[in-house]
Design a protein around this motif. Sequence first.
Motif, PDB file in Angstrom:
ATOM      1  N   SER A   1      28.134 -61.218  47.175  1.00 42.87           N
ATOM      2  CA  SER A   1      27.187 -61.437  46.083  1.00 42.87           C
ATOM      3  C   SER A   1      27.179 -62.874  45.565  1.00 42.87           C
ATOM      4  O   SER A   1      26.484 -63.159  44.603  1.00 42.87           O
ATOM      5  N   ALA A   2      27.962 -63.754  46.166  1.00 39.18           N
ATOM      6  CA  ALA A   2      27.991 -65.154  45.716  1.00 39.18           C
ATOM      7  C   ALA A   2      27.263 -66.023  46.743  1.00 39.18           C
ATOM      8  O   ALA A   2      27.880 -66.634  47.626  1.00 39.18           O
ATOM      9  N   TRP A   3      25.953 -66.029  46.635  1.00 40.82           N
ATOM     10  CA  TRP A   3      25.097 -66.714  47.620  1.00 40.82           C
ATOM     11  C   TRP A   3      25.495 -68.179  47.801  1.00 40.82           C
ATOM     12  O   TRP A   3      25.653 -68.661  48.928  1.00 40.82           O
ATOM     13  N   ASP A   4      25.648 -68.893  46.699  1.00 41.64           N
ATOM     14  CA  ASP A   4      25.876 -70.345  46.806  1.00 41.64           C
ATOM     15  C   ASP A   4      27.187 -70.669  47.520  1.00 41.64           C
ATOM     16  O   ASP A   4      27.250 -71.591  48.331  1.00 41.64           O
ATOM     17  N   ILE A   5      28.212 -69.882  47.248  1.00 38.18           N
ATOM     18  CA  ILE A   5      29.517 -70.150  47.864  1.00 38.18           C
ATOM     19  C   ILE A   5      29.459 -69.853  49.370  1.00 38.18           C
ATOM     20  O   ILE A   5      29.928 -70.632  50.197  1.00 38.18           O
ATOM     21  N   LEU A   6      28.838 -68.719  49.726  1.00 36.72           N
ATOM     22  CA  LEU A   6      28.766 -68.324  51.138  1.00 36.72           C
ATOM     23  C   LEU A   6      27.886 -69.274  51.941  1.00 36.72           C
ATOM     24  O   LEU A   6      28.182 -69.601  53.095  1.00 36.72           O
TER      25      LEU A   6
ATOM     26  N   ARG B   1      27.083 -64.819  59.289  1.00 36.39           N
ATOM     27  CA  ARG B   1      26.058 -63.828  58.899  1.00 36.39           C
ATOM     28  C   ARG B   1      26.433 -63.291  57.525  1.00 36.39           C
ATOM     29  O   ARG B   1      27.577 -62.888  57.310  1.00 36.39           O
ATOM     30  N   VAL B   2      25.461 -63.246  56.641  1.00 38.86           N
ATOM     31  CA  VAL B   2      25.714 -62.739  55.286  1.00 38.86           C
ATOM     32  C   VAL B   2      24.681 -61.671  54.938  1.00 38.86           C
ATOM     33  O   VAL B   2      23.478 -61.890  55.083  1.00 38.86           O
ATOM     34  N   LEU B   3      25.176 -60.506  54.505  1.00 37.32           N
ATOM     35  CA  LEU B   3      24.288 -59.546  53.850  1.00 37.32           C
ATOM     36  C   LEU B   3      24.507 -59.762  52.352  1.00 37.32           C
ATOM     37  O   LEU B   3      25.597 -59.526  51.846  1.00 37.32           O
ATOM     38  N   TYR B   4      23.478 -60.233  51.678  1.00 37.28           N
ATOM     39  CA  TYR B   4      23.594 -60.594  50.271  1.00 37.28           C
ATOM     40  C   TYR B   4      23.087 -59.467  49.387  1.00 37.28           C
ATOM     41  O   TYR B   4      21.960 -58.993  49.553  1.00 37.28           O
ATOM     42  N   ASN B   5      23.943 -59.053  48.456  1.00 34.78           N
ATOM     43  CA  ASN B   5      23.555 -58.078  47.445  1.00 34.78           C
ATOM     44  C   ASN B   5      23.587 -58.767  46.093  1.00 34.78           C
ATOM     45  O   ASN B   5      24.630 -59.300  45.703  1.00 34.78           O
ATOM     46  N   ASP B   6      22.489 -58.772  45.386  1.00 36.47           N
ATOM     47  CA  ASP B   6      22.411 -59.452  44.087  1.00 36.47           C
ATOM     48  C   ASP B   6      22.967 -58.528  42.995  1.00 36.47           C
ATOM     49  O   ASP B   6      22.240 -58.031  42.142  1.00 36.47           O
ATOM     50  N   LEU B   7      24.279 -58.305  43.093  1.00 36.71           N
ATOM     51  CA  LEU B   7      24.963 -57.377  42.192  1.00 36.71           C
ATOM     52  C   LEU B   7      26.143 -58.110  41.556  1.00 36.71           C
ATOM     53  O   LEU B   7      26.539 -59.176  42.042  1.00 36.71           O
ATOM     54  N   PRO B   8      26.725 -57.558  40.506  1.00 33.87           N
ATOM     55  CA  PRO B   8      27.878 -58.227  39.894  1.00 33.87           C
ATOM     56  C   PRO B   8      29.047 -58.336  40.881  1.00 33.87           C
ATOM     57  O   PRO B   8      29.238 -57.430  41.702  1.00 33.87           O
ATOM     58  N   LEU B   9      29.820 -59.394  40.797  1.00 38.04           N
ATOM     59  CA  LEU B   9      31.027 -59.499  41.613  1.00 38.04           C
ATOM     60  C   LEU B   9      31.907 -58.286  41.302  1.00 38.04           C
ATOM     61  O   LEU B   9      32.085 -57.920  40.142  1.00 38.04           O
TER      62      LEU B   9
ATOM     63  N   THR C   1      22.778 -67.011  59.141  1.00 39.98           N
ATOM     64  CA  THR C   1      21.658 -66.143  58.787  1.00 39.98           C
ATOM     65  C   THR C   1      22.034 -65.297  57.570  1.00 39.98           C
ATOM     66  O   THR C   1      23.075 -64.645  57.569  1.00 39.98           O
ATOM     67  N   ILE C   2      21.182 -65.349  56.546  1.00 40.90           N
ATOM     68  CA  ILE C   2      21.440 -64.561  55.339  1.00 40.90           C
ATOM     69  C   ILE C   2      20.310 -63.555  55.152  1.00 40.90           C
ATOM     70  O   ILE C   2      19.141 -63.928  55.146  1.00 40.90           O
ATOM     71  N   LEU C   3      20.681 -62.277  55.062  1.00 40.75           N
ATOM     72  CA  LEU C   3      19.705 -61.224  54.786  1.00 40.75           C
ATOM     73  C   LEU C   3      19.927 -60.739  53.362  1.00 40.75           C
ATOM     74  O   LEU C   3      21.056 -60.450  52.970  1.00 40.75           O
ATOM     75  N   GLU C   4      18.865 -60.671  52.599  1.00 44.28           N
ATOM     76  CA  GLU C   4      18.979 -60.254  51.207  1.00 44.28           C
ATOM     77  C   GLU C   4      18.513 -58.819  51.060  1.00 44.28           C
ATOM     78  O   GLU C   4      17.399 -58.471  51.477  1.00 44.28           O
ATOM     79  N   SER C   5      19.343 -57.981  50.469  1.00 44.29           N
ATOM     80  CA  SER C   5      18.940 -56.592  50.255  1.00 44.29           C
ATOM     81  C   SER C   5      17.944 -56.529  49.090  1.00 44.29           C
ATOM     82  O   SER C   5      17.874 -57.452  48.287  1.00 44.29           O
ATOM     83  N   PRO C   6      17.203 -55.437  48.987  1.00 44.70           N
ATOM     84  CA  PRO C   6      16.243 -55.333  47.867  1.00 44.70           C
ATOM     85  C   PRO C   6      16.888 -54.819  46.584  1.00 44.70           C
ATOM     86  O   PRO C   6      16.206 -54.639  45.581  1.00 44.70           O
ATOM     87  N   PHE C   7      18.191 -54.574  46.601  1.00 46.83           N
ATOM     88  CA  PHE C   7      18.798 -53.891  45.451  1.00 46.83           C
ATOM     89  C   PHE C   7      18.928 -54.788  44.227  1.00 46.83           C
ATOM     90  O   PHE C   7      19.181 -55.989  44.329  1.00 46.83           O
TER      91      PHE C   7
END
Lengths: 121, 154
Positions: free
Chosen positions: A18-23, A30-38, A70-76
């Motif tokens: 969930s820490a896009w900038d750091i990753l 490869r990153v699956l990004y979830n925009d959720l609290p750490l 490659t970063i994929l962002e989930s819709p959550f």
Amino acid sequence: MTARTLEQNGISTIVIGSAWDILERCGTPRVLYNDLPLGNPMGKPFDLQMQTKTMQYALQLLTEASEPATILESPFQWQSSSAWKQHFMEIKPEMRDTLRQMGEENRSQRAHNRAQGLVRK
Amino acid sequence: MKIQYIQRTRDYYRAQGFEQDYSWAENTATPFQPLLKPLADCVVTLVTTAVTEPEIPKPSRAAKRYRFDDTPAAFDTSELSWDKTTTHTRDRGSYFPMEILRDMVSQGTIGALADHYHFVPTEYSQANTLNKDAPAIVKACIQDNVDVAILIPL
């Protein structure tokens, strides 16, 4: 950094985080990004459906990504409101003294650890 | 709007009186190992920052492997930096999806779960991660014939 070393040794990786900038800065393969609290990178606590879907997205990324970083962002979303995003490491004016004190305790603990030989071998 | 964790961490520790900012790892080139076989034939493992043995003092913790069969009902997450105001870690599945992977093995989506999962400490020292922890995890993964590692930092 661990993911990078694994890839260099022939093991494919996915980081779910969930820490896009750091990753992004680290150069993560490869990153699956979830925009959720750490704390809950897989999904909301006890939301098995969201957690399962997160893993499905991650595996989709694994099989479909054709180039590094490659970063994929989930819709959550955590909530419809983004008010929660203010809380992590929030600094309020009335916290200044408390934060200073936390820093003093942290430095003192580190000095203590060094004196006790509590370090990585 | 995504949270800018690097800036936020910088501000937080400056407010604590630290004079030197943490320097986050930065790389322009990124290694990439394409998947060489179908997912249904792959051995998969997990890498977590959640702590299995809290009795080991934090400054001494090193990468270590543990058997999936011995996974604790609850990891220790108390010393990790996560949003303790907004959420909690009482659901292990929200950061360690072993059951989901086991279900996917049963369904034939992935080949198998490896014998071990891996703990990697959240290290201040990038040299320790690069030169000690990451190579230890690589070695343990090779012993387990791992094809895919899923890393889930809290």
